[in-house]
Design a protein around this motif. Structure first.
Motif, PDB file in Angstrom:
ATOM      1  N   LEU A   1       0.723  -1.221   0.058  1.00 28.10           N
ATOM      2  CA  LEU A   1       0.033   0.019  -0.155  1.00 28.10           C
ATOM      3  C   LEU A   1       0.875   1.266  -0.032  1.00 28.10           C
ATOM      4  CD1 LEU A   1      -2.697  -1.076   2.615  1.00 28.10           C
ATOM      5  CD2 LEU A   1      -3.092  -0.900   0.060  1.00 28.10           C
ATOM      6  N   ALA A   2       2.033   1.263   0.803  1.00 33.02           N
ATOM      7  CA  ALA A   2       2.759   2.420   0.726  1.00 33.02           C
ATOM      8  C   ALA A   2       3.529   2.593  -0.684  1.00 33.02           C
ATOM      9  CB  ALA A   2       4.085   2.101   1.849  1.00 33.02           C
ATOM     10  N   LEU A   3       3.762   1.277  -1.250  1.00 33.38           N
ATOM     11  CA  LEU A   3       4.412   1.654  -2.804  1.00 33.38           C
ATOM     12  C   LEU A   3       3.324   2.236  -3.503  1.00 33.38           C
ATOM     13  CD1 LEU A   3       6.517   0.780  -4.850  1.00 33.38           C
ATOM     14  CD2 LEU A   3       5.631  -1.354  -4.861  1.00 33.38           C
ATOM     15  N   GLU A   4       2.003   1.824  -3.654  1.00 35.83           N
ATOM     16  CA  GLU A   4       0.865   2.429  -4.299  1.00 35.83           C
ATOM     17  C   GLU A   4       1.027   3.788  -4.011  1.00 35.83           C
ATOM     18  OE1 GLU A   4      -2.095   2.494  -7.332  1.00 35.83           O
ATOM     19  OE2 GLU A   4      -0.540   1.281  -6.875  1.00 35.83           O
ATOM     20  N   ASP A   5       0.989   4.069  -2.872  1.00 38.54           N
ATOM     21  CA  ASP A   5       1.069   5.497  -2.386  1.00 38.54           C
ATOM     22  C   ASP A   5       2.086   6.392  -3.061  1.00 38.54           C
ATOM     23  OD1 ASP A   5      -0.100   7.835  -0.780  1.00 38.54           O
ATOM     24  OD2 ASP A   5       1.673   7.655   0.117  1.00 38.54           O
ATOM     25  N   ALA A   6       3.472   5.814  -3.113  1.00 45.18           N
ATOM     26  CA  ALA A   6       4.576   6.525  -3.830  1.00 45.18           C
ATOM     27  C   ALA A   6       4.129   6.369  -5.259  1.00 45.18           C
ATOM     28  CB  ALA A   6       5.688   5.779  -3.497  1.00 45.18           C
ATOM     29  N   ARG A   7       3.617   5.791  -5.775  1.00 46.11           N
ATOM     30  CA  ARG A   7       3.543   5.699  -7.516  1.00 46.11           C
ATOM     31  C   ARG A   7       2.503   6.944  -7.527  1.00 46.11           C
ATOM     32  NH1 ARG A   7       0.028   4.405 -11.034  1.00 46.11           N
ATOM     33  NH2 ARG A   7      -1.576   3.547  -9.429  1.00 46.11           N
ATOM     34  N   LYS A   8       1.525   6.900  -6.961  1.00 43.90           N
ATOM     35  CA  LYS A   8       0.460   7.865  -6.964  1.00 43.90           C
ATOM     36  C   LYS A   8       0.746   9.291  -6.825  1.00 43.90           C
ATOM     37  CE  LYS A   8      -3.798   4.782  -5.868  1.00 43.90           C
ATOM     38  NZ  LYS A   8      -4.876   4.790  -5.064  1.00 43.90           N
ATOM     39  N   THR A   9       1.691   9.378  -5.733  1.00 45.34           N
ATOM     40  CA  THR A   9       2.248  10.695  -5.299  1.00 45.34           C
ATOM     41  C   THR A   9       3.134  11.260  -6.568  1.00 45.34           C
ATOM     42  OG1 THR A   9       2.075  10.234  -2.997  1.00 45.34           O
ATOM     43  CG2 THR A   9       3.733  11.962  -3.721  1.00 45.34           C
ATOM     44  N   ALA A  10       3.929  10.418  -7.103  1.00 43.33           N
ATOM     45  CA  ALA A  10       4.695  10.513  -8.140  1.00 43.33           C
ATOM     46  C   ALA A  10       4.044  11.106  -9.455  1.00 43.33           C
ATOM     47  CB  ALA A  10       5.767   9.425  -8.614  1.00 43.33           C
ATOM     48  N   GLY A  11       3.066  10.332  -9.825  1.00 46.81           N
ATOM     49  CA  GLY A  11       1.970  10.817 -10.922  1.00 46.81           C
ATOM     50  C   GLY A  11       1.361  12.159 -10.782  1.00 46.81           C
ATOM     51  N   LYS A  12       0.890  12.387  -9.713  1.00 50.99           N
ATOM     52  CA  LYS A  12      -0.023  13.553  -9.229  1.00 50.99           C
ATOM     53  C   LYS A  12       1.188  14.864  -9.465  1.00 50.99           C
ATOM     54  CE  LYS A  12      -3.643  11.698  -6.436  1.00 50.99           C
ATOM     55  NZ  LYS A  12      -4.095  11.734  -4.967  1.00 50.99           N
ATOM     56  N   MET A  13       2.269  14.677  -8.985  1.00 49.16           N
ATOM     57  CA  MET A  13       3.233  15.626  -9.097  1.00 49.16           C
ATOM     58  C   MET A  13       3.889  16.135 -10.501  1.00 49.16           C
ATOM     59  SD  MET A  13       5.763  14.759  -5.829  1.00 49.16           S
ATOM     60  CE  MET A  13       6.710  16.343  -5.940  1.00 49.16           C
ATOM     61  N   CYS A  14       3.851  14.839 -11.230  1.00 45.04           N
ATOM     62  CA  CYS A  14       4.330  14.902 -12.708  1.00 45.04           C
ATOM     63  C   CYS A  14       2.997  15.547 -13.562  1.00 45.04           C
ATOM     64  CB  CYS A  14       4.596  13.684 -13.130  1.00 45.04           C
ATOM     65  SG  CYS A  14       6.423  13.142 -12.467  1.00 45.04           S
ATOM     66  N   ASP A  15       2.055  15.097 -13.182  1.00 45.37           N
ATOM     67  CA  ASP A  15       0.773  15.539 -13.891  1.00 45.37           C
ATOM     68  C   ASP A  15       0.663  17.187 -13.428  1.00 45.37           C
ATOM     69  OD1 ASP A  15       0.078  13.362 -14.890  1.00 45.37           O
ATOM     70  OD2 ASP A  15      -1.527  12.848 -13.217  1.00 45.37           O
ATOM     71  N   LYS A  16       0.920  17.584 -12.390  1.00 42.93           N
ATOM     72  CA  LYS A  16       0.798  19.003 -12.085  1.00 42.93           C
ATOM     73  C   LYS A  16       2.075  19.855 -12.890  1.00 42.93           C
ATOM     74  CE  LYS A  16      -1.022  22.091  -9.505  1.00 42.93           C
ATOM     75  NZ  LYS A  16      -2.549  22.365  -9.344  1.00 42.93           N
ATOM     76  N   MET A  17       3.127  19.257 -13.103  1.00 38.57           N
ATOM     77  CA  MET A  17       4.149  19.845 -14.029  1.00 38.57           C
ATOM     78  C   MET A  17       4.180  19.638 -15.449  1.00 38.57           C
ATOM     79  SD  MET A  17       5.341  21.484 -11.537  1.00 38.57           S
ATOM     80  CE  MET A  17       6.778  22.444 -12.270  1.00 38.57           C
ATOM     81  N   ASP A  18       3.148  19.157 -16.087  1.00 41.65           N
ATOM     82  CA  ASP A  18       2.882  18.842 -17.345  1.00 41.65           C
ATOM     83  C   ASP A  18       3.937  17.844 -17.812  1.00 41.65           C
ATOM     84  OD1 ASP A  18       0.206  20.268 -17.766  1.00 41.65           O
ATOM     85  OD2 ASP A  18       1.675  22.127 -17.928  1.00 41.65           O
ATOM     86  N   VAL A  19       4.566  16.945 -16.860  1.00 44.96           N
ATOM     87  CA  VAL A  19       5.358  15.956 -17.583  1.00 44.96           C
ATOM     88  C   VAL A  19       4.748  14.520 -16.961  1.00 44.96           C
ATOM     89  CG1 VAL A  19       7.427  17.316 -17.284  1.00 44.96           C
ATOM     90  CG2 VAL A  19       6.727  16.012 -15.330  1.00 44.96           C
ATOM     91  N   SER A  20       5.315  13.309 -17.576  1.00 48.32           N
ATOM     92  CA  SER A  20       4.803  11.997 -17.193  1.00 48.32           C
ATOM     93  C   SER A  20       6.048  11.296 -16.554  1.00 48.32           C
ATOM     94  CB  SER A  20       4.515  11.325 -18.609  1.00 48.32           C
ATOM     95  OG  SER A  20       5.633  11.092 -19.380  1.00 48.32           O
TER      96      SER A  20
END
Length: 237
Positions: free
Chosen positions: A157-176
């Motif tokens: 669950l912590a790993l999934e949280d890390a993946r989601k966090t990375a995705g949200k931060m990248c989306d905010k900066m228009d990168v993937s």
């Protein structure tokens, strides 16, 4: 000759600059997860200790007390592997009086580490223990028989949280988010942070002055909280 040497140096420097790879853009994130569960087992240590003028008498009384305690344990503990008995320990005993240590005999002590996997029997179990010549009940700690499986689930669950966090931060900066560069539940910047923790309390009961017999003690089993962390680095596309 000098011009040729200068040209060689410039050419070599240019080649090294061109062949040095640029550092890959990346994002480092931490994922957190917790899970609360109701305990289904309790672990504790039982001790017997006696002080006598003669060492053999201290040893004999302690062994007799341990035999009583062991007989009670075997009535409530499901497996012999859940009862571990230490070797008997002996030492000189001193009392501090009048500003100095005074020898008052020899102490013999022995410890039993017990796991009770039916916590509904805790009150009755301790009632019978108190009827023996037990000295201490230490390190009372509630736990769960499937704690390893629970902790593995928390880490995922912590790993999934890390993946989601990375995705949200990248989306905010228009990168993937790109490929995984680093993944662990150990914090590489902090050797003491293993990314895994357990929230529970230890209880200790001193019983030297107890009246033998009486009702057992009833403790409300606290909710256990398992916490996990995941540390990850991802390439940025």
């Amino acid at each position: 000759m000098r011009n040729a040497l200068s040209l060689l140096v410039v050419t070599t420097g240019l080649f090294m600059a061109c062949s040095t790879p640029s550092k890959e853009k990346q994002i480092e994130v931490t994922g957190e997860a917790t899970m609360k569960v109701v305990p289904d087992m309790v672990e504790f240590s039982l001790s017997a200790a006696n002080v006598k003028p003669a060492m053999k008498d201290a040893v004999a009384e302690t062994q007799a007390a341990v035999n009583e305690i062991l007989a009670v344990c075997k009535k409530y503990v499901q497996s012999e592997s859940d009862i571990k008995v230490s070797a008997i320990s002996t030492n000189k005993s001193y009392d501090y009086r009048g500003g100095r240590d005074l020898f008052n005999g020899y102490e013999a002590s022995q410890v039993l580490d017990v796991t009770l996997k039916d916590i509904t029997r805790m009150e009755r179990f301790t009632e019978e223990l108190l009827a023996t010549k037990i000295s201490r009940i230490n390190n009372i700690r509630y736990n769960h028989t499937k704690s390893d499986s629970i902790m593995r689930e928390v880490n995922l669950l912590a790993l999934e949280d890390a993946r989601k966090t990375a995705g949200k931060m990248c989306d905010k900066m228009d990168v993937s988010v790109g490929k995984v560069l680093y993944l662990s539940n150990y914090n590489r910047s902090n050797a003491f942070d293993r990314g895994v923790s357990y929230a529970g309390s230890d209880y200790n009961l001193q019983l030297y002055n107890k009246g033998f017999g009486g009702a057992g003690f009833k403790m409300t089993a606290e909710i256990l909280e398992f916490r996990g962390s995941a540390y990850a680095s991802f390439a940025i596309n």
